[in-house]
Design a protein around this motif. Structure first.
Motif, PDB file in Angstrom:
ATOM      1  N   ASN A   1       0.743  -1.081   0.007  1.00 56.51           N
ATOM      2  CA  ASN A   1      -0.085   0.013  -0.087  1.00 56.51           C
ATOM      3  C   ASN A   1       0.846   1.385   0.109  1.00 56.51           C
ATOM      4  O   ASN A   1       0.318   2.235  -0.264  1.00 56.51           O
ATOM      5  CB  ASN A   1      -1.052   0.146   1.431  1.00 56.51           C
ATOM      6  CG  ASN A   1      -2.320  -0.862   1.079  1.00 56.51           C
ATOM      7  OD1 ASN A   1      -2.864  -0.780   0.148  1.00 56.51           O
ATOM      8  ND2 ASN A   1      -2.407  -1.539   2.102  1.00 56.51           N
ATOM      9  N   PHE A   2       2.186   1.051   0.279  1.00 64.06           N
ATOM     10  CA  PHE A   2       2.913   2.235   0.733  1.00 64.06           C
ATOM     11  C   PHE A   2       3.629   2.617  -0.668  1.00 64.06           C
ATOM     12  O   PHE A   2       4.515   1.774  -1.270  1.00 64.06           O
ATOM     13  CB  PHE A   2       3.781   2.084   1.673  1.00 64.06           C
ATOM     14  CG  PHE A   2       3.237   1.688   3.029  1.00 64.06           C
ATOM     15  CD1 PHE A   2       2.060   2.661   3.616  1.00 64.06           C
ATOM     16  CD2 PHE A   2       3.248   0.458   3.617  1.00 64.06           C
ATOM     17  CE1 PHE A   2       1.222   2.260   4.868  1.00 64.06           C
ATOM     18  CE2 PHE A   2       2.568   0.317   4.577  1.00 64.06           C
ATOM     19  CZ  PHE A   2       1.425   1.100   5.304  1.00 64.06           C
ATOM     20  N   PRO A   3       3.786   4.039  -0.999  1.00 66.77           N
ATOM     21  CA  PRO A   3       4.407   4.386  -2.142  1.00 66.77           C
ATOM     22  C   PRO A   3       6.003   4.342  -2.353  1.00 66.77           C
ATOM     23  O   PRO A   3       6.465   4.567  -1.147  1.00 66.77           O
ATOM     24  CB  PRO A   3       3.890   5.776  -2.509  1.00 66.77           C
ATOM     25  CG  PRO A   3       3.683   6.520  -1.018  1.00 66.77           C
ATOM     26  CD  PRO A   3       3.154   5.119  -0.377  1.00 66.77           C
ATOM     27  N   VAL A   4       6.740   4.018  -3.541  1.00 63.21           N
ATOM     28  CA  VAL A   4       7.853   3.919  -3.100  1.00 63.21           C
ATOM     29  C   VAL A   4       8.486   4.897  -4.491  1.00 63.21           C
ATOM     30  O   VAL A   4       8.074   4.798  -5.677  1.00 63.21           O
ATOM     31  CB  VAL A   4       8.266   2.523  -3.678  1.00 63.21           C
ATOM     32  CG1 VAL A   4       9.833   2.366  -3.647  1.00 63.21           C
ATOM     33  CG2 VAL A   4       7.954   1.645  -2.525  1.00 63.21           C
ATOM     34  N   ALA A   5       9.564   5.585  -4.192  1.00 63.40           N
ATOM     35  CA  ALA A   5      10.085   6.637  -5.380  1.00 63.40           C
ATOM     36  C   ALA A   5       9.147   7.391  -5.916  1.00 63.40           C
ATOM     37  O   ALA A   5       8.954   7.540  -7.045  1.00 63.40           O
ATOM     38  CB  ALA A   5      10.802   5.837  -6.171  1.00 63.40           C
ATOM     39  N   SER A   6       8.343   8.131  -5.274  1.00 67.69           N
ATOM     40  CA  SER A   6       7.159   8.724  -5.468  1.00 67.69           C
ATOM     41  C   SER A   6       7.509  10.077  -6.092  1.00 67.69           C
ATOM     42  O   SER A   6       8.639  10.571  -5.887  1.00 67.69           O
ATOM     43  CB  SER A   6       5.859   8.919  -4.772  1.00 67.69           C
ATOM     44  OG  SER A   6       6.418  10.130  -3.748  1.00 67.69           O
ATOM     45  N   ILE A   7       6.585  10.758  -6.687  1.00 67.97           N
ATOM     46  CA  ILE A   7       7.139  12.181  -7.262  1.00 67.97           C
ATOM     47  C   ILE A   7       7.225  13.300  -6.219  1.00 67.97           C
ATOM     48  O   ILE A   7       7.892  14.081  -6.515  1.00 67.97           O
ATOM     49  CB  ILE A   7       5.766  12.669  -7.940  1.00 67.97           C
ATOM     50  CG1 ILE A   7       4.644  12.604  -7.113  1.00 67.97           C
ATOM     51  CG2 ILE A   7       5.389  11.825  -9.397  1.00 67.97           C
ATOM     52  CD1 ILE A   7       3.599  13.481  -7.992  1.00 67.97           C
ATOM     53  N   LEU A   8       7.011  12.681  -5.026  1.00 72.04           N
ATOM     54  CA  LEU A   8       7.562  13.782  -3.939  1.00 72.04           C
ATOM     55  C   LEU A   8       8.841  13.737  -3.711  1.00 72.04           C
ATOM     56  O   LEU A   8       9.557  14.618  -3.102  1.00 72.04           O
ATOM     57  CB  LEU A   8       6.644  13.429  -2.648  1.00 72.04           C
ATOM     58  CG  LEU A   8       5.076  13.553  -2.708  1.00 72.04           C
ATOM     59  CD1 LEU A   8       4.414  13.176  -1.383  1.00 72.04           C
ATOM     60  CD2 LEU A   8       4.780  15.125  -2.925  1.00 72.04           C
ATOM     61  N   LEU A   9       9.568  12.602  -4.067  1.00 71.34           N
ATOM     62  CA  LEU A   9      10.912  12.569  -3.755  1.00 71.34           C
ATOM     63  C   LEU A   9      11.582  13.540  -4.683  1.00 71.34           C
ATOM     64  O   LEU A   9      11.552  13.715  -6.018  1.00 71.34           O
ATOM     65  CB  LEU A   9      11.521  11.151  -4.290  1.00 71.34           C
ATOM     66  CG  LEU A   9      11.378   9.993  -3.174  1.00 71.34           C
ATOM     67  CD1 LEU A   9      11.736   8.668  -4.004  1.00 71.34           C
ATOM     68  CD2 LEU A   9      12.225  10.295  -1.877  1.00 71.34           C
ATOM     69  N   PRO A  10      12.888  14.198  -4.277  1.00 70.63           N
ATOM     70  CA  PRO A  10      13.448  15.224  -5.235  1.00 70.63           C
ATOM     71  C   PRO A  10      14.061  14.245  -6.218  1.00 70.63           C
ATOM     72  O   PRO A  10      14.621  13.211  -6.085  1.00 70.63           O
ATOM     73  CB  PRO A  10      14.692  15.733  -4.227  1.00 70.63           C
ATOM     74  CG  PRO A  10      14.493  14.727  -3.189  1.00 70.63           C
ATOM     75  CD  PRO A  10      13.338  14.378  -2.822  1.00 70.63           C
TER      76      PRO A  10
ATOM     77  N   ARG B   1      17.031  14.220  -7.553  1.00 79.51           N
ATOM     78  CA  ARG B   1      18.343  13.780  -7.350  1.00 79.51           C
ATOM     79  C   ARG B   1      18.616  12.495  -6.625  1.00 79.51           C
ATOM     80  O   ARG B   1      19.430  11.799  -6.724  1.00 79.51           O
ATOM     81  CB  ARG B   1      19.292  14.708  -6.527  1.00 79.51           C
ATOM     82  CG  ARG B   1      18.906  15.223  -5.459  1.00 79.51           C
ATOM     83  CD  ARG B   1      19.462  16.191  -4.414  1.00 79.51           C
ATOM     84  NE  ARG B   1      18.964  16.327  -3.396  1.00 79.51           N
ATOM     85  CZ  ARG B   1      19.179  15.802  -2.274  1.00 79.51           C
ATOM     86  NH1 ARG B   1      20.151  14.936  -2.110  1.00 79.51           N
ATOM     87  NH2 ARG B   1      18.861  16.227  -0.923  1.00 79.51           N
ATOM     88  N   LEU B   2      17.393  12.036  -5.786  1.00 80.66           N
ATOM     89  CA  LEU B   2      17.291  10.676  -5.134  1.00 80.66           C
ATOM     90  C   LEU B   2      16.477   9.780  -5.726  1.00 80.66           C
ATOM     91  O   LEU B   2      16.348   8.699  -5.252  1.00 80.66           O
ATOM     92  CB  LEU B   2      16.794  11.196  -3.846  1.00 80.66           C
ATOM     93  CG  LEU B   2      17.735  12.127  -2.729  1.00 80.66           C
ATOM     94  CD1 LEU B   2      17.007  12.124  -1.383  1.00 80.66           C
ATOM     95  CD2 LEU B   2      19.279  11.641  -2.662  1.00 80.66           C
ATOM     96  N   ARG B   3      15.837  10.090  -7.180  1.00 76.20           N
ATOM     97  CA  ARG B   3      14.931   9.019  -7.342  1.00 76.20           C
ATOM     98  C   ARG B   3      15.471   7.779  -7.793  1.00 76.20           C
ATOM     99  O   ARG B   3      15.207   6.513  -7.578  1.00 76.20           O
ATOM    100  CB  ARG B   3      14.131   9.538  -8.531  1.00 76.20           C
ATOM    101  CG  ARG B   3      12.953  10.543  -7.952  1.00 76.20           C
ATOM    102  CD  ARG B   3      12.102  11.218  -8.968  1.00 76.20           C
ATOM    103  NE  ARG B   3      11.291  12.228  -8.366  1.00 76.20           N
ATOM    104  CZ  ARG B   3      10.793  13.201  -9.222  1.00 76.20           C
ATOM    105  NH1 ARG B   3      10.659  13.216 -10.366  1.00 76.20           N
ATOM    106  NH2 ARG B   3       9.921  14.150  -8.624  1.00 76.20           N
ATOM    107  N   ALA B   4      16.865   7.962  -8.602  1.00 75.00           N
ATOM    108  CA  ALA B   4      17.544   6.969  -8.960  1.00 75.00           C
ATOM    109  C   ALA B   4      18.213   5.978  -7.827  1.00 75.00           C
ATOM    110  O   ALA B   4      18.149   4.793  -7.914  1.00 75.00           O
ATOM    111  CB  ALA B   4      18.587   7.294 -10.009  1.00 75.00           C
TER     112      ALA B   4
END
Length: 276
Positions: free
Chosen positions: A8-17, A19-22
């Protein structure tokens, strides 16, 4: 890597900056693929443990400063560990949390019951807490207080998943409800297998959800201390865990036929609470 599993919990969502998504994607790829080795398909236990041993050997190479040095080329391992090694080096991440995760996945193969809460929390400390610790390191916020609160949140979220997935885990011959708690409330493994809803079951689950809510709330101040996107992301994740506990309670603890899942209305409530 597609983030399309049932969590249920989001991972690497659009809220992450950006520079950290990768980096988050590389960490998730490692954790998700290792968890799948332990959990998915019809492989024998020995085969699962061998697959996880190969992951452990890759971590050893990274820890020794020799990433990608393999006697035999393995594209599957390279796809997971070559980008992970680059992320660990780029962000100066500790390797210990990755070893802890592997230890938990190996335990998933061999341990099907937990004697008491201490044993379960020890498992959570390796299966969930490392993710929060790695995130704090990515954000340069791994202080003692922040690590303590992140551990409480991650353990709480892990327990939420256990309570909503009682029936799913039973089909894998796993019971994460502590055995001493089952005995204390007069609930048996057979009751779980037959999906028996009873006052004893309700009392057991009320106890588990109350303890889990307390954990999430104890760690929640971390989300207020962290700035910007990560704070908002964390507030939403905590609210997601709390919302699922509410759904479990509203279903009168029937997690057998009414596994809680977050819908549009739930996300609206979570957003409102996160900003309030």
């Amino acid at each position: 890597m597609a983030v399309d599993h049932y969590e249920n919990f989001p991972v690497a969502s659009i809220l992450l900056p950006p520079r950290l998504r990768a980096a988050v994607r590389d960490i998730y790829r490692f954790a998700r693929s290792a968890d799948d080795i332990a959990d998915e398909g019809e492989a024998a236990d020995a085969e699962r443990l061998a697959g996880l041993a190969a992951y452990r050997a890759e971590l050893h190479r990274i820890a020794q400063g020799k990433p990608g040095v393999r006697a035999v080329a393995d594209p599957a391992l390279a796809a997971v560990f070559d980008p992970l090694a680059a992320t660990i080096a780029r962000h100066q991440l500790p390797v210990t949390p990755f070893y802890d995760l592997l230890s938990a996945f190996e335990q998933d193969v061999t341990v099907k019951r937990y004697a008491d809460e201490a044993a379960l929390l020890d498992y959570c400390a390796r299966s969930a807490n490392p993710v929060g610790r790695l995130m704090l390191h990515l954000y340069g916020a791994a202080s003692a207080d922040n690590l303590r609160d992140a551990d409480a949140i991650c353990t709480g979220l892990q327990l939420v998943n256990f309570w909503q997935d009682v029936h799913i885990d039973w089909r894998k011959d796993r019971v994460y409800l502590p055995q001493d708690a089952l005995r204390r409330h007069g609930v048996t493994d057979q009751d779980i297998g037959t999906c028996r809803l009873s006052p004893a079951w309700s009392a057991l689950m009320a106890d588990m959800t109350a303890r889990t809510r307390a954990l999430l709330n104890s760690g929640a101040p971390l989300a207020r201390r962290l700035p910007g996107r990560i704070g908002l992301e964390l507030r939403l994740v905590v609210q997601g865990g709390l919302r699922i506990l509410e759904r479990i309670e509203r279903a009168r603890y029937d997690v057998f036929m009414n596994r809680p899942q977050l819908g549009a209305r739930d996300w609206g409530v979570m957003m409102w609470r996160a900003f309030s």
